[in-house]
Write a protein that holds these residues in place. Structure first.
Motif, PDB file in Angstrom:
ATOM      1  N   SER A  82       0.818  -1.211   0.000  1.00 23.42           N
ATOM      2  CA  SER A  82       0.000   0.000   0.000  1.00 23.42           C
ATOM      3  C   SER A  82       0.851   1.260   0.000  1.00 23.42           C
ATOM      4  N   ASP A  83       2.150   1.118   0.227  1.00 19.11           N
ATOM      5  CA  ASP A  83       3.007   2.288   0.406  1.00 19.11           C
ATOM      6  C   ASP A  83       3.828   2.700  -0.806  1.00 19.11           C
ATOM      7  N   ASP A  84       4.083   1.806  -1.749  1.00 17.08           N
ATOM      8  CA  ASP A  84       5.156   2.096  -2.697  1.00 17.08           C
ATOM      9  C   ASP A  84       4.733   2.465  -4.111  1.00 17.08           C
ATOM     10  N   GLY A  85       3.524   2.186  -4.516  1.00 16.47           N
ATOM     11  CA  GLY A  85       3.084   2.517  -5.858  1.00 16.47           C
ATOM     12  C   GLY A  85       3.713   1.667  -6.952  1.00 16.47           C
ATOM     13  N   GLN A  86       4.451   0.628  -6.591  1.00 14.88           N
ATOM     14  CA  GLN A  86       5.070  -0.271  -7.568  1.00 14.88           C
ATOM     15  C   GLN A  86       4.028  -1.245  -8.122  1.00 14.88           C
ATOM     16  N   ASP A  87       4.384  -1.877  -9.241  1.00  8.15           N
ATOM     17  CA  ASP A  87       3.518  -2.915  -9.794  1.00  8.15           C
ATOM     18  C   ASP A  87       3.379  -4.054  -8.791  1.00  8.15           C
ATOM     19  N   PRO A  88       2.231  -4.745  -8.792  1.00 14.49           N
ATOM     20  CA  PRO A  88       2.052  -5.876  -7.881  1.00 14.49           C
ATOM     21  C   PRO A  88       3.032  -7.002  -8.205  1.00 14.49           C
ATOM     22  N   THR A  89       3.288  -7.821  -7.211  1.00 15.37           N
ATOM     23  CA  THR A  89       4.119  -9.006  -7.366  1.00 15.37           C
ATOM     24  C   THR A  89       3.214 -10.193  -7.641  1.00 15.37           C
ATOM     25  N   GLU A  90       3.558 -10.972  -8.652  1.00 18.41           N
ATOM     26  CA  GLU A  90       2.753 -12.120  -9.056  1.00 18.41           C
ATOM     27  C   GLU A  90       3.239 -13.385  -8.358  1.00 18.41           C
ATOM     28  N   MET A  91       2.295 -14.091  -7.723  1.00 17.79           N
ATOM     29  CA  MET A  91       2.610 -15.370  -7.079  1.00 17.79           C
ATOM     30  C   MET A  91       1.691 -16.446  -7.628  1.00 17.79           C
ATOM     31  N   ARG A  92       2.275 -17.581  -7.923  1.00 17.80           N
ATOM     32  CA  ARG A  92       1.503 -18.741  -8.369  1.00 17.80           C
ATOM     33  C   ARG A  92       1.790 -19.877  -7.388  1.00 17.80           C
ATOM     34  N   PHE A  93       0.783 -20.673  -7.073  1.00 21.75           N
ATOM     35  CA  PHE A  93       0.896 -21.737  -6.071  1.00 21.75           C
ATOM     36  C   PHE A  93       0.582 -23.095  -6.684  1.00 21.75           C
ATOM     37  N   ARG A  94       1.094 -24.135  -6.039  1.00 23.47           N
ATOM     38  CA  ARG A  94       0.684 -25.510  -6.332  1.00 23.47           C
ATOM     39  C   ARG A  94       0.548 -26.229  -4.991  1.00 23.47           C
ATOM     40  N   ARG A  95      -0.623 -26.800  -4.793  1.00 23.67           N
ATOM     41  CA  ARG A  95      -0.883 -27.545  -3.551  1.00 23.67           C
ATOM     42  C   ARG A  95      -0.101 -28.847  -3.597  1.00 23.67           C
ATOM     43  N   ILE A  96       0.612 -29.153  -2.513  1.00 21.37           N
ATOM     44  CA  ILE A  96       1.366 -30.413  -2.452  1.00 21.37           C
ATOM     45  C   ILE A  96       0.799 -31.369  -1.410  1.00 21.37           C
ATOM     46  N   LYS A  97       0.069 -30.846  -0.459  1.00 24.64           N
ATOM     47  CA  LYS A  97      -0.713 -31.631   0.495  1.00 24.64           C
ATOM     48  C   LYS A  97      -1.613 -30.663   1.233  1.00 24.64           C
ATOM     49  N   ARG A  98      -2.449 -31.143   2.112  1.00 21.66           N
ATOM     50  CA  ARG A  98      -3.411 -30.278   2.798  1.00 21.66           C
ATOM     51  C   ARG A  98      -2.688 -29.115   3.483  1.00 21.66           C
ATOM     52  N   LYS A  99      -3.097 -27.894   3.151  1.00 21.16           N
ATOM     53  CA  LYS A  99      -2.560 -26.656   3.714  1.00 21.16           C
ATOM     54  C   LYS A  99      -1.058 -26.486   3.466  1.00 21.16           C
ATOM     55  N   SER A 100      -0.531 -27.124   2.442  1.00 21.59           N
ATOM     56  CA  SER A 100       0.889 -26.994   2.083  1.00 21.59           C
ATOM     57  C   SER A 100       1.011 -26.760   0.584  1.00 21.59           C
TER      58      SER A 100
END
Length: 191
Positions: A82-100
């Motif tokens: 909220s402070d920097d005005g930079q472009d957002p950082t993109e994150m992609r996930f892959r589930r490997i087990k419950r909640k992980s």
């Protein structure tokens, strides 16, 4: 492209503390091309909205907190300070087990990889480090072509395959790593 993403260029919220420390300590997992894609990624374990982002100390205390905003777009989470005005950082996930999960963070010149544990209320992201892997697993993944490295100290390991990434993530999930990485960040939903 350099062998390690320039995490300073777009990561301005407090995750940068862990990322920059990782650069100094070396050993992180990187790639020049994405291992996680729209075809093999999972729904992000974060909801849309504000999160408190804090560096997580080894003793479980948090420090250097700031509010960030998460905006999910299909299978990608966009994180913006909220402070920097930079472009957002993109994150992609892959589930490997419950909640992980394994998490891939895009930077302008490559990708860095993290282990993520938790849910939309509280998610802890930990820098995955090649030297912390059990030697037998690391050697097997390198021999099979799932990871690669250009040095014997494992300063950097390149993730080559999805199998390599998920096997490393499972080692973290099952607490089979040699050391607990002190490079962690906790995201807590602000409701």
């Amino acid at each position: 492209m350099r062998s390690l993403p320039d995490l300073r260029s777009r990561f301005t919220f407090k995750f940068a503390i862990a990322a920059l420390a990782a650069i100094a300590l070396s050993g992180c997992l990187v790639s020049e091309v994405p291992v996680l894609t729209a075809d093999n990624g999972s729904k992000p374990p974060l909801d849309n909205g504000p999160y408190q982002s804090c560096a997580l100390a080894e003793d479980g205390t948090v420090d250097d907190c700031e509010i960030i905003t998460v905006a999910r777009q299909n299978d990608v989470a966009m994180l913006a300070s909220s402070d920097d005005g930079q472009d957002p950082t993109e994150m992609r996930f892959r589930r490997i087990k419950r909640k992980s999960y394994v998490a891939q963070i895009w930077e302008s010149d490559g990708y860095a990889y993290y282990y993520a544990a938790g849910n939309a209320d509280r998610l802890v992201l930990t820098m995955m480090e090649c030297p912390d892997l059990p030697e037998e697993l690391r050697d097997k993944l390198i021999d099979n072509g799932d990871l690669s490295t250009s040095d014997d100290d494992f300063e950097f390991c390149t993730v080559v395959t999805l199998k390599g990434l998920t096997e490393v993530g499972r080692a973290y999930a099952n607490r089979k790593t040699l050391n607990a990485s002190p490079l962690s960040l906790v995201l807590t939903a602000q409701k």
